[in-house]
Design an enzyme around this catalytic site. Structure first.
Site, PDB file in Angstrom:
ATOM      1  N   SER A 209     -21.861  43.486  15.765  1.00  0.00           N
ATOM      2  CA  SER A 209     -22.347  42.624  14.688  1.00  0.00           C
ATOM      3  C   SER A 209     -22.128  43.293  13.334  1.00  0.00           C
ATOM      4  O   SER A 209     -22.494  44.452  13.127  1.00  0.00           O
ATOM      5  CB  SER A 209     -23.842  42.334  14.875  1.00  0.00           C
ATOM      6  OG  SER A 209     -24.064  41.532  16.003  1.00  0.00           O
TER       7      SER A 209
ATOM      8  N   HIS B 124     -29.112  40.313  10.163  1.00  0.00           N
ATOM      9  CA  HIS B 124     -29.953  40.696  11.296  1.00  0.00           C
ATOM     10  C   HIS B 124     -29.752  42.149  11.712  1.00  0.00           C
ATOM     11  O   HIS B 124     -30.570  42.704  12.446  1.00  0.00           O
ATOM     12  CB  HIS B 124     -29.714  39.749  12.488  1.00  0.00           C
ATOM     13  CG  HIS B 124     -28.429  39.964  13.219  1.00  0.00           C
ATOM     14  ND1 HIS B 124     -27.323  39.159  13.022  1.00  0.00           N
ATOM     15  CD2 HIS B 124     -28.055  40.867  14.156  1.00  0.00           C
ATOM     16  CE1 HIS B 124     -26.339  39.558  13.808  1.00  0.00           C
ATOM     17  NE2 HIS B 124     -26.764  40.598  14.506  1.00  0.00           N
TER      18      HIS B 124
ATOM     19  N   ASP C 219     -26.655  34.701   7.299  1.00  0.00           N
ATOM     20  CA  ASP C 219     -26.819  35.931   8.079  1.00  0.00           C
ATOM     21  C   ASP C 219     -25.893  37.030   7.575  1.00  0.00           C
ATOM     22  O   ASP C 219     -25.303  37.780   8.353  1.00  0.00           O
ATOM     23  CB  ASP C 219     -26.586  35.684   9.574  1.00  0.00           C
ATOM     24  CG  ASP C 219     -27.051  36.867  10.430  1.00  0.00           C
ATOM     25  OD1 ASP C 219     -27.906  37.638   9.944  1.00  0.00           O
ATOM     26  OD2 ASP C 219     -26.546  37.030  11.550  1.00  0.00           O
TER      27      ASP C 219
END
Length: 387
Positions: free
Chosen positions: A229, A125, A155
């Site tokens: 992230s 993402h 992911d």
């Protein structure tokens, strides 16, 4: 009179000589007297200068941070704005403005250099739909990155940069983690620059979070914020344990609940993408459901935990191994499975073509079956009503 003046002169001379001697040999006495006349004294004690390398204080994580931080990078992405198909129409521009001149969309994230060849692990993402990906190293260097492959099911994404003398992180054994172990989260939160936070492992095997298809998250209370992230979760030795992926938050910031993809899962994805261009996962051809009292009664099962099989694909790997509808799978290999997500992840981690033991509860009997998984289809076929 002359004699008194002579005595006075001699006394002054002696006093001046004594003051000169004291000022030369004991200047602190004079300074102390001067300071007291100003109304106060400040006494400080300073550490010796040049006494050798600093020794980390007890309980400090500086060694782990220094070892892992150089391999953690900041990732800046940009996505060009596609103009509206009617953006050149004067009537459209009159009502909606000049949308064709909108600024490109930008994003921030983190990544981890895992190979001297320049391979970087990050979250899918973070780089999804990006037109340009720029990687900034902790030593000040920067480079444009190429996407080698992505795996939306976990992911994760693999990037590659072409630079020399790259710092590389050491991958640890995330399967040996225990709840309560100390960990560090390293990344670039909110774009402020590389940041290290500390915490413990709060839980293991978190799933059913609907973050990705295959979930086996490490939960930690080390502060993870937007921009972290794709960054690193490391142990106190600086070894990589996971890729920081998501947080639970009502405010957008850290609330002490963060999730990281285990390094063992990330390693499988990395090797599959680099070697084959895709991730190869196991598949046994069953339709599982979480065990409930109603299903247990329907199929006459005595098990209290596990995953019940409500359908088996004809001639599939499970059918060939002897698994039937109504069986409850309680273990895959040496790993217990308690719900649908755990079974899905455990089977996906199996190597296609290599038999693995499955523990199955059938009625009141416990069976051990050898199942040889096939390769999971990249696009599973959805069952239509009536099939």
């Amino acid at each position: 009179m002359k004699r008194l003046w002579l005595l006075f002169s001699q006394a002054v001379t002696v006093l001046l000589a004594a003051f000169f001697v004291v000022a030369t040999l004991k200047p602190q006495w004079v300074q102390r007297g001067a300071a007291s006349s100003l109304g106060g004294v400040v006494s400080i004690i300073e550490a010796p200068v040049g006494g050798g390398p600093a020794v980390p204080a007890p309980g400090s994580y500086s060694a782990a941070a220094q070892k892992a931080s150089p391999a953690v990078v900041s990732i800046n992405t940009s996505k060009a704005v596609r103009p509206h198909p009617y953006s050149n129409d004067p009537f459209f521009r009159f009502f909606f403005g000049d949308q064709a001149q909108s600024q490109p969309q930008v994003g921030l994230g983190s990544g981890v250099i895992v190979s001297p060849e320049g391979y970087i692990l990050t979250n899918n993402h973070v780089i999804e739909s990006a037109d340009e990906i720029e990687v900034h190293l902790a030593d000040g260097r920067q480079a444009l990155a190429k996407v080698i492959g992505t795996d939306p099911d976990t992911d994760l994404a693999v990037l590659k940069i072409d630079l020399d003398r790259l710092p590389v992180i050491v991958i640890g054994d995330s399967d040996q983690l225990l709840v309560g172990d100390q960990v560090l989260a390293i990344g670039n939160p909110f774009g402020v620059g590389q940041t290290v936070t500390s915490g413990i492992v709060s839980a293991l095997g978190r799933n059913q979070l609907d973050i990705s298809t295959f979930e086996n998250f490490i939960q930690t209370d080390a502060a993870i914020n937007p921009g972290n992230s794709g960054g690193a979760l490391v142990d106190i030795n600086g070894n990589l344990l996971g890729i920081n992926t998501a947080i639970y938050s009502r405010s957008g910031g850290s609330m002490g609940i963060g999730f990281a993809i285990p390094a063992s899962m990330a390693k499988l994805v990395l090797e599959g993408i680099v070697r084959d261009g895709k991730v190869t996962r196991g598949w046994i051809g069953v339709e599982p459901s979480d065990l409930s009292p109603e299903l247990a009664e329907t199929f006459g099962v005595k098990a209290s935990s596990g995953v019940i099989i409500t359908g088996v694909l004809q001639n599939g790997p499970a059918a060939q191994a002897g698994i039937r509808p109504g069986d409850v799978i309680t273990e895959v290999g040496d790993r217990k499975v308690a719900n649908f997500k755990e079974l899905l992840t455990a089977v996906a981690n199996l190597r296609p073509g290599t038999a693995s033991p499955f523990t199955v509860q059938r009625g009141s009997d416990t069976l051990s079956l050898q199942v040889t998984p096939g390769t999971r289809p990249s696009q599973p076929v959805r069952r239509m009503p009536g099939q």
